[in-house]
Design an enzyme around this catalytic site. Structure first.
Site, PDB file in Angstrom:
ATOM      1  N   GLY A   1       0.835  -1.199   0.000  1.00 12.03           N
ATOM      2  CA  GLY A   1       0.000   0.000   0.000  1.00 12.03           C
ATOM      3  C   GLY A   1       0.866   1.244   0.000  1.00 12.03           C
ATOM      4  N   ALA A   2       0.495   2.204  -0.855  1.00  3.91           N
ATOM      5  CA  ALA A   2       1.343   3.379  -1.047  1.00  3.91           C
ATOM      6  C   ALA A   2       0.577   4.675  -0.852  1.00  3.91           C
ATOM      7  CB  ALA A   2       1.977   3.334  -2.444  1.00  3.91           C
ATOM      8  N   GLY A   3      -0.221   4.730   0.219  1.00  2.81           N
ATOM      9  CA  GLY A   3      -0.802   6.003   0.616  1.00  2.81           C
ATOM     10  C   GLY A   3       0.278   6.871   1.240  1.00  2.81           C
TER      11      GLY A   3
ATOM     12  N   TRP B   1       1.080   7.708   4.431  1.00  2.00           N
ATOM     13  CA  TRP B   1       1.823   7.169   5.568  1.00  2.00           C
ATOM     14  C   TRP B   1       2.621   5.942   5.150  1.00  2.00           C
ATOM     15  CZ3 TRP B   1       4.919   7.635   9.022  1.00  2.00           C
ATOM     16  CH2 TRP B   1       4.931   7.047  10.290  1.00  2.00           C
TER      17      TRP B   1
ATOM     18  N   LYS C   1      -5.618   2.737  10.374  1.00  2.00           N
ATOM     19  CA  LYS C   1      -6.458   3.267  11.455  1.00  2.00           C
ATOM     20  C   LYS C   1      -7.903   3.249  10.981  1.00  2.00           C
ATOM     21  CE  LYS C   1      -2.970   6.259  13.559  1.00  2.00           C
ATOM     22  NZ  LYS C   1      -2.624   7.626  13.999  1.00  2.00           N
TER      23      LYS C   1
ATOM     24  N   ALA D   1       2.145  12.503   8.059  1.00  2.00           N
ATOM     25  CA  ALA D   1       3.197  11.824   7.283  1.00  2.00           C
ATOM     26  C   ALA D   1       4.210  12.796   6.689  1.00  2.00           C
ATOM     27  CB  ALA D   1       2.550  10.984   6.182  1.00  2.00           C
TER      28      ALA D   1
ATOM     29  N   LYS E   1     -10.738   8.438  16.792  1.00  2.00           N
ATOM     30  CA  LYS E   1     -10.460   9.875  16.642  1.00  2.00           C
ATOM     31  C   LYS E   1     -10.820  10.354  15.238  1.00  2.00           C
ATOM     32  CE  LYS E   1      -6.473   9.154  14.254  1.00  2.00           C
ATOM     33  NZ  LYS E   1      -6.097   9.680  12.941  1.00  2.00           N
TER      34      LYS E   1
ATOM     35  N   ARG F   1      -6.546  14.372   7.322  1.00  2.00           N
ATOM     36  CA  ARG F   1      -7.415  14.321   6.142  1.00  2.00           C
ATOM     37  C   ARG F   1      -8.891  14.215   6.517  1.00  2.00           C
ATOM     38  NH1 ARG F   1      -5.497   8.733   3.443  1.00  2.00           N
ATOM     39  NH2 ARG F   1      -3.537   9.442   4.349  1.00  2.00           N
TER      40      ARG F   1
ATOM     41  N   GLN G   1     -10.949   7.441   6.271  1.00  2.80           N
ATOM     42  CA  GLN G   1     -11.325   6.283   7.070  1.00  2.80           C
ATOM     43  C   GLN G   1     -12.379   6.589   8.131  1.00  2.80           C
ATOM     44  OE1 GLN G   1      -9.042   3.013   7.039  1.00  2.80           O
ATOM     45  NE2 GLN G   1      -7.050   4.004   7.108  1.00  2.80           N
TER      46      GLN G   1
END
Length: 464
Positions: free
Chosen positions: A50-52, A54, A198, A237, A287, A349, A377
């Site tokens: 995964g390359a988001g 973070w 998360k 990040a 959160k 975000r 998310q």
């Protein structure tokens, strides 16, 4: 199976798991290789799935720290191929490149600059996996980082990996790791997995309970729980990669969290360790729920400090109330939860998404995957927490009416966010109406209720 840990003498181990020494990167790499039973010439294989933002930064941090030791470690990142970079993003990327002399020189040396010129002119299409190799994440264009070794074939990326970093959104974790499990059927060793995700999901059978990304991975792959860890903290990040001072916790079994905390720790990125895996994961998802509402309040009140503080008081009291349902010792989570919440409200975000929805610049019909930002998310987390806390089997005594009610009835902000984002029965203004309701309880009352009653429901986390 991977080897056992040998703790070297000469280090002072503190109660939080930190090790006080002055080992350089190569020494730390050698220690982890030794723990994993690596012989000379046998690479330690690390892959981020995964390359988001973070996930990409995490891989880049490892590459910056350990990538020079090519005979000892291989660091790669997987992302799907085929995602095109739109013209506007390509133009912005070109501006970023030309504003940074170090990046400009690097691309020229790599004979990669011309393709960004052509993309700027509309003569060429760039792809997300292509720019990732040059050190650009599609969700974080303004923060160039080091070039990464990118793999677009999932089987090639993971089949022999020793350490796997889950950089996927929670909503994609189960699906991708089910695919990964097919490639691990004949493995002789068990990999170690660190999840950065998360987010949570809800399951109602046989009893209402939360499913976290580490649990999804365990179910999908059969990798033992002791080999799956969670790393999270109050971090942005891009700021971490720019060497703003930050800290995080790696949570899981003692066998792996202590050596991994030491391996991941850097002068500007302090990693502590903790045994409380699932509740830290759940707090990381919680959160995000309230960050969306904070963004809405900020946009609707033109950044009114008073309105934002009123919202903060109410949302944190709901979060504290929920932690009393989820854990036997909620006081231990107060600091990490509030710190993570604070940074998300400032620059996360989810808060940004709430602002854009309230301003009308984004529509709920666009879904929760936003170009340039990735997956929001908090949207799925709103639905999951609402579903769980609305179950009558979890009823608590309402202090005013003195009758049993579902826990969500004591969480008016969560209820309002559910009506706005999931049911779409109300618009963003409803969040202000909820705050201005004269019948709304003092947030202090909600905290006192939680502290004075035995609300803990271990079944929510799948515990007996």
């Amino acid at each position: 199976m991977v080897g056992s840990i040998e703790v070297k003498s000469g280090n002072s181990v503190y109660s939080n798991g930190s090790v006080h020494n002055h080992n350089g990167p190569e020494e730390k790499l050698d220690e982890l290789r030794h723990i994993l039973g690596k012989s000379d010439g046998d690479l330690l294989r690390i892959v981020c799935v995964g390359a988001g933002a973070w996930g990409s930064v995490f891989a880049a941090l490892l590459q910056d720290s350990y990538g020079q030791f090519r005979d000892k470690v291989q660091i790669r990142i997987w992302r799907r191929s085929g995602r095109a970079v739109d013209r506007a993003t390509a133009e912005h990327l070109f501006e970023v490149i030309n504003s940074r002399e170090d990046v400009l020189r690097r691309l020229i040396r790599r004979c990669a600059y011309l393709k960004y010129v052509e993309a700027r002119l509309g003569d060429r299409t760039l792809y997300a996996d292509e720019i990732l190799k040059d050190g650009f994440c599609l969700n974080m264009i303004d923060t160039p980082f080091c070039p990464l070794k990118v793999v677009t074939n999932l089987q090639e990326a993971v089949w022999d990996a020793d350490l796997v970093i889950n950089g996927l959104p929670s909503t994609e974790t189960r699906e991708v790791f089910k695919e990964i499990s097919k490639y691990w059927k004949e493995r002789l060793t068990v990999p170690i997995i660190i999840s950065l995700a998360k987010g949570i999901e809800a399951e109602l059978d046989p009893v209402p309970h939360i499913i976290t990304p580490t649990q999804m991975i365990n179910r999908a792959t059969g990798v033992p729980v002791e080999n799956i860890l969670y790393l999270g903290g109050p971090n942005i990040a891009s700021e971490i990669y720019n060497k703003e001072y930050a800290n995080a916790r790696i949570c899981g079994s003692e066998k792996w969290r202590k050596p991994l905390a030491k391996f991941l720790r850097q002068p500007h990125f302090i990693v502590w360790d903790n045994s409380d895996l699932v509740t830290h994961e759940v707090m990381g998802g919680l959160k995000n729920v309230y960050a969306i509402g904070a963004g809405m309040v900020a946009a609707l009140t033109n950044e009114s400090a008073t309105s934002k503080s009123v919202y903060f008081a109410h949302c944190t009291s709901e979060m504290i109330f929920i932690t009393y349902l989820l854990t036997e010792e909620p006081e231990r989570l107060a600091g990490p939860l509030l710190a993570d919440t604070y940074v998300t409200l400032l620059k996360g975000r989810n808060s940004w998404y709430g602002q854009m929805i309230a301003k009308g610049e984004l529509s709920l019909d666009m879904g929760d995957s936003i170009s340039g930002k990735g997956t929001i998310q908090g949207v799925s987390a709103v639905e999951a927490f609402y579903e769980l806390l609305s179950q009558s089997s979890l009823n608590v005594l309402h202090p005013g009416d003195n009758k049993p009610v579902a826990p969500v009835e004591l969480c008016p902000i969560l209820k309002t966010l559910y009506r706005i984002l999931i049911k779409r029965e109300q618009g963003p203004m409803a969040i202000l109406q909820a705050l201005r309701d004269e019948n709304l309880n003092d947030p202090r009352d909600r905290i006192e209720i939680a502290q004075s009653h035995a609300f803990y429901r271990p079944s929510l986390l799948g515990q007996p």
